[in-house]
Design a protein around this motif. Structure first.
Motif, PDB file in Angstrom:
ATOM      1  N   THR A  80       0.837  -1.209   0.000  1.00 50.33           N
ATOM      2  CA  THR A  80       0.000   0.000   0.000  1.00 50.33           C
ATOM      3  C   THR A  80       0.868   1.253   0.000  1.00 50.33           C
ATOM      4  O   THR A  80       0.606   2.214  -0.740  1.00 50.33           O
ATOM      5  CB  THR A  80      -0.926   0.000   1.231  1.00 50.33           C
ATOM      6  N   GLU A  81       1.913   1.232   0.814  1.00 49.26           N
ATOM      7  CA  GLU A  81       2.838   2.372   0.846  1.00 49.26           C
ATOM      8  C   GLU A  81       3.515   2.558  -0.511  1.00 49.26           C
ATOM      9  O   GLU A  81       3.660   3.689  -1.007  1.00 49.26           O
ATOM     10  CB  GLU A  81       3.885   2.150   1.938  1.00 49.26           C
ATOM     11  N   ALA A  82       3.912   1.462  -1.138  1.00 46.60           N
ATOM     12  CA  ALA A  82       4.561   1.529  -2.448  1.00 46.60           C
ATOM     13  C   ALA A  82       3.595   2.073  -3.500  1.00 46.60           C
ATOM     14  O   ALA A  82       3.989   2.854  -4.378  1.00 46.60           O
ATOM     15  CB  ALA A  82       5.084   0.155  -2.857  1.00 46.60           C
ATOM     16  N   ARG A  83       2.325   1.672  -3.437  1.00 44.75           N
ATOM     17  CA  ARG A  83       1.330   2.160  -4.392  1.00 44.75           C
ATOM     18  C   ARG A  83       1.134   3.667  -4.247  1.00 44.75           C
ATOM     19  O   ARG A  83       1.015   4.395  -5.243  1.00 44.75           O
ATOM     20  CB  ARG A  83       0.006   1.428  -4.192  1.00 44.75           C
ATOM     21  N   LYS A  84       1.065   4.142  -3.023  1.00 45.30           N
ATOM     22  CA  LYS A  84       0.907   5.579  -2.799  1.00 45.30           C
ATOM     23  C   LYS A  84       2.084   6.354  -3.382  1.00 45.30           C
ATOM     24  O   LYS A  84       1.909   7.412  -4.001  1.00 45.30           O
ATOM     25  CB  LYS A  84       0.775   5.871  -1.304  1.00 45.30           C
ATOM     26  N   LYS A  85       3.281   5.813  -3.186  1.00 47.76           N
ATOM     27  CA  LYS A  85       4.466   6.465  -3.741  1.00 47.76           C
ATOM     28  C   LYS A  85       4.442   6.443  -5.266  1.00 47.76           C
ATOM     29  O   LYS A  85       4.857   7.408  -5.921  1.00 47.76           O
ATOM     30  CB  LYS A  85       5.729   5.787  -3.224  1.00 47.76           C
ATOM     31  N   ALA A  86       3.949   5.347  -5.842  1.00 51.16           N
ATOM     32  CA  ALA A  86       3.886   5.237  -7.297  1.00 51.16           C
ATOM     33  C   ALA A  86       2.911   6.254  -7.877  1.00 51.16           C
ATOM     34  O   ALA A  86       3.190   6.898  -8.901  1.00 51.16           O
ATOM     35  CB  ALA A  86       3.474   3.825  -7.697  1.00 51.16           C
ATOM     36  N   VAL A  87       1.751   6.414  -7.248  1.00 48.37           N
ATOM     37  CA  VAL A  87       0.770   7.395  -7.726  1.00 48.37           C
ATOM     38  C   VAL A  87       1.327   8.809  -7.578  1.00 48.37           C
ATOM     39  O   VAL A  87       1.175   9.652  -8.478  1.00 48.37           O
ATOM     40  CB  VAL A  87      -0.559   7.244  -6.968  1.00 48.37           C
ATOM     41  N   ALA A  88       1.964   9.104  -6.439  1.00 45.12           N
ATOM     42  CA  ALA A  88       2.560  10.427  -6.233  1.00 45.12           C
ATOM     43  C   ALA A  88       3.624  10.707  -7.292  1.00 45.12           C
ATOM     44  O   ALA A  88       3.733  11.843  -7.793  1.00 45.12           O
ATOM     45  CB  ALA A  88       3.161  10.519  -4.829  1.00 45.12           C
ATOM     46  N   ASP A  89       4.392   9.691  -7.653  1.00 44.66           N
ATOM     47  CA  ASP A  89       5.415   9.845  -8.684  1.00 44.66           C
ATOM     48  C   ASP A  89       4.770  10.144 -10.035  1.00 44.66           C
ATOM     49  O   ASP A  89       5.242  11.010 -10.787  1.00 44.66           O
ATOM     50  CB  ASP A  89       6.244   8.561  -8.759  1.00 44.66           C
ATOM     51  N   ALA A  90       3.675   9.454 -10.340  1.00 42.75           N
ATOM     52  CA  ALA A  90       2.974   9.692 -11.605  1.00 42.75           C
ATOM     53  C   ALA A  90       2.394  11.103 -11.656  1.00 42.75           C
ATOM     54  O   ALA A  90       2.472  11.788 -12.685  1.00 42.75           O
ATOM     55  CB  ALA A  90       1.873   8.654 -11.792  1.00 42.75           C
ATOM     56  N   VAL A  91       1.812  11.541 -10.562  1.00 49.85           N
ATOM     57  CA  VAL A  91       1.235  12.891 -10.518  1.00 49.85           C
ATOM     58  C   VAL A  91       2.325  13.942 -10.710  1.00 49.85           C
ATOM     59  O   VAL A  91       2.150  14.914 -11.458  1.00 49.85           O
ATOM     60  CB  VAL A  91       0.486  13.114  -9.187  1.00 49.85           C
ATOM     61  N   ALA A  92       3.461  13.767 -10.044  1.00 48.13           N
ATOM     62  CA  ALA A  92       4.556  14.731 -10.174  1.00 48.13           C
ATOM     63  C   ALA A  92       5.058  14.789 -11.616  1.00 48.13           C
ATOM     64  O   ALA A  92       5.320  15.878 -12.157  1.00 48.13           O
ATOM     65  CB  ALA A  92       5.697  14.349  -9.224  1.00 48.13           C
ATOM     66  N   LYS A  93       5.176  13.641 -12.267  1.00 45.94           N
ATOM     67  CA  LYS A  93       5.619  13.615 -13.666  1.00 45.94           C
ATOM     68  C   LYS A  93       4.601  14.322 -14.562  1.00 45.94           C
ATOM     69  O   LYS A  93       4.957  15.088 -15.466  1.00 45.94           O
ATOM     70  CB  LYS A  93       5.813  12.177 -14.133  1.00 45.94           C
ATOM     71  N   ALA A  94       3.322  14.036 -14.308  1.00 51.83           N
ATOM     72  CA  ALA A  94       2.270  14.629 -15.134  1.00 51.83           C
ATOM     73  C   ALA A  94       2.264  16.147 -14.997  1.00 51.83           C
ATOM     74  O   ALA A  94       2.088  16.870 -15.985  1.00 51.83           O
ATOM     75  CB  ALA A  94       0.914  14.046 -14.750  1.00 51.83           C
ATOM     76  N   LYS A  95       2.453  16.649 -13.792  1.00 51.03           N
ATOM     77  CA  LYS A  95       2.483  18.102 -13.572  1.00 51.03           C
ATOM     78  C   LYS A  95       3.646  18.742 -14.318  1.00 51.03           C
ATOM     79  O   LYS A  95       3.497  19.815 -14.930  1.00 51.03           O
ATOM     80  CB  LYS A  95       2.565  18.405 -12.077  1.00 51.03           C
ATOM     81  N   THR A  96       4.791  18.087 -14.267  1.00 50.34           N
ATOM     82  CA  THR A  96       5.964  18.617 -14.975  1.00 50.34           C
ATOM     83  C   THR A  96       5.727  18.658 -16.479  1.00 50.34           C
ATOM     84  O   THR A  96       6.025  19.652 -17.153  1.00 50.34           O
ATOM     85  CB  THR A  96       7.200  17.759 -14.658  1.00 50.34           C
ATOM     86  N   LEU A  97       5.168  17.583 -17.022  1.00 52.14           N
ATOM     87  CA  LEU A  97       4.911  17.523 -18.465  1.00 52.14           C
ATOM     88  C   LEU A  97       3.861  18.553 -18.879  1.00 52.14           C
ATOM     89  O   LEU A  97       4.000  19.213 -19.923  1.00 52.14           O
ATOM     90  CB  LEU A  97       4.456  16.113 -18.840  1.00 52.14           C
ATOM     91  N   ALA A  98       2.815  18.680 -18.077  1.00 52.61           N
ATOM     92  CA  ALA A  98       1.758  19.624 -18.417  1.00 52.61           C
ATOM     93  C   ALA A  98       2.275  21.059 -18.380  1.00 52.61           C
ATOM     94  O   ALA A  98       1.972  21.876 -19.265  1.00 52.61           O
ATOM     95  CB  ALA A  98       0.585  19.463 -17.455  1.00 52.61           C
ATOM     96  N   GLU A  99       3.064  21.378 -17.377  1.00 55.40           N
ATOM     97  CA  GLU A  99       3.630  22.732 -17.264  1.00 55.40           C
ATOM     98  C   GLU A  99       4.539  23.041 -18.449  1.00 55.40           C
ATOM     99  O   GLU A  99       4.503  24.140 -19.020  1.00 55.40           O
ATOM    100  CB  GLU A  99       4.408  22.842 -15.948  1.00 55.40           C
ATOM    101  N   ALA A 100       5.349  22.054 -18.839  1.00 53.96           N
ATOM    102  CA  ALA A 100       6.247  22.264 -19.974  1.00 53.96           C
ATOM    103  C   ALA A 100       5.473  22.456 -21.269  1.00 53.96           C
ATOM    104  O   ALA A 100       5.927  23.164 -22.186  1.00 53.96           O
ATOM    105  CB  ALA A 100       7.195  21.068 -20.107  1.00 53.96           C
ATOM    106  N   ALA A 101       4.297  21.847 -21.369  1.00 48.97           N
ATOM    107  CA  ALA A 101       3.484  21.960 -22.579  1.00 48.97           C
ATOM    108  C   ALA A 101       2.534  23.155 -22.549  1.00 48.97           C
ATOM    109  O   ALA A 101       1.816  23.395 -23.526  1.00 48.97           O
ATOM    110  CB  ALA A 101       2.677  20.674 -22.765  1.00 48.97           C
ATOM    111  N   GLY A 102       2.521  23.861 -21.425  1.00 45.22           N
ATOM    112  CA  GLY A 102       1.662  25.037 -21.334  1.00 45.22           C
ATOM    113  C   GLY A 102       0.194  24.714 -21.112  1.00 45.22           C
ATOM    114  O   GLY A 102      -0.687  25.500 -21.477  1.00 45.22           O
ATOM    115  N   VAL A 103      -0.076  23.533 -20.535  1.00 43.12           N
ATOM    116  CA  VAL A 103      -1.461  23.163 -20.233  1.00 43.12           C
ATOM    117  C   VAL A 103      -1.544  22.821 -18.747  1.00 43.12           C
ATOM    118  O   VAL A 103      -0.537  22.821 -18.033  1.00 43.12           O
ATOM    119  CB  VAL A 103      -1.928  21.965 -21.085  1.00 43.12           C
ATOM    120  N   SER A 104      -2.739  22.547 -18.288  1.00 43.73           N
ATOM    121  CA  SER A 104      -2.909  22.150 -16.887  1.00 43.73           C
ATOM    122  C   SER A 104      -3.612  20.799 -16.832  1.00 43.73           C
ATOM    123  O   SER A 104      -4.296  20.381 -17.771  1.00 43.73           O
ATOM    124  CB  SER A 104      -3.719  23.204 -16.124  1.00 43.73           C
ATOM    125  N   LEU A 105      -3.441  20.150 -15.706  1.00 43.31           N
ATOM    126  CA  LEU A 105      -4.034  18.826 -15.532  1.00 43.31           C
ATOM    127  C   LEU A 105      -5.502  18.939 -15.142  1.00 43.31           C
ATOM    128  O   LEU A 105      -5.880  19.782 -14.337  1.00 43.31           O
ATOM    129  CB  LEU A 105      -3.292  18.036 -14.446  1.00 43.31           C
TER     130      LEU A 105
END
Length: 205
Positions: free
Chosen positions: A130-155
């Motif tokens: 469960t702890e690993a899953r939470k970390k995996a989702v947090a990692d995905a969200v952080a990546k998505a935010k970075t990609l969206a910001e670089a592309a000039g869009v929002s999540l």
């Protein structure tokens, strides 16, 4: 669509030992007859160490012929059957992993002469996963935010989440040759690491 990875560690609470007795004789029948004595002695000694019958399992019986090879003048080889080797392997599950070194020492003293593999695991790794899953989702969200910001869009909202197969990564130790005069064979349990990968699909806006 992004992937995230999470990893969590926990101390093991189970150890699985693989103990083998190999005997050799001129015939397979004689080797098989000689094999059970040492294994029976090991089985008889394990209950005193707190090992229950449910934690003992035969892991395999191997019958192997042994040959002597001599070179011939034409470059070929002659094979002479000299003996048969019978190996009986026992899997022992330890719920008190602090006794692993003691069990290995005792087993070697009683006739175990092969095997010695140790795998550390966890009886119930659910909380760690469960702890690993939470970390995996947090990692995905952080990546998505970075990609969206670089592309000039929002999540936007999360549209889909998929959880990949979890992959336990125990740290196995290979048992070495033991000196029966020592108090116990050195065994270090370390930690088990459980990794989870998720794929998350976000709406963009």
């Amino acid at each position: 669509i992004v992937s995230g990875e999470g990893e969590a560690t926990v101390e093991p609470d189970l150890a699985v030992l693989t103990l083998s007795v190999m005997r050799e004789a001129k015939s397979a029948r004689a080797a098989l007859d000689a094999n059970p004595d040492a294994l029976a002695a090991v089985l008889a000694a394990l209950p005193s160490a707190g090992i229950k019958d449910r934690d003992l399992q035969t892991a395999g019986i191997q019958i192997n012929p042994r040959y002597n090879y001599t070179n011939k003048p034409d470059g070929g080889q002659d094979a002479e059957l000299v003996a048969y080797q019978i190996t009986n392997t026992l899997s022992v599950r330890l719920r008190d992993i602090d006794k692993a070194g003691e069990i290995l020492d005792k087993a070697v003293t009683l006739g175990v002469n092969q095997g010695g593999n140790i795998t550390f695991s966890n009886e119930d790794p659910a909380a760690t996963l469960t702890e690993a899953r939470k970390k995996a989702v947090a990692d995905a969200v952080a990546k998505a935010k970075t990609l969206a910001e670089a592309a000039g869009v929002s999540l936007g909202r999360v549209l889909e989440i998929s959880d990949q197969n979890t992959r336990p990564m125990p740290m196995p130790l290979q048992a070495k040759a033991f000196d029966a005069a020592r108090a116990a064979a050195p065994v270090q349990a370390g930690e088990n690491s459980y990794a989870v990968q998720v794929t998350v699909t976000f709406e963009l806006k």
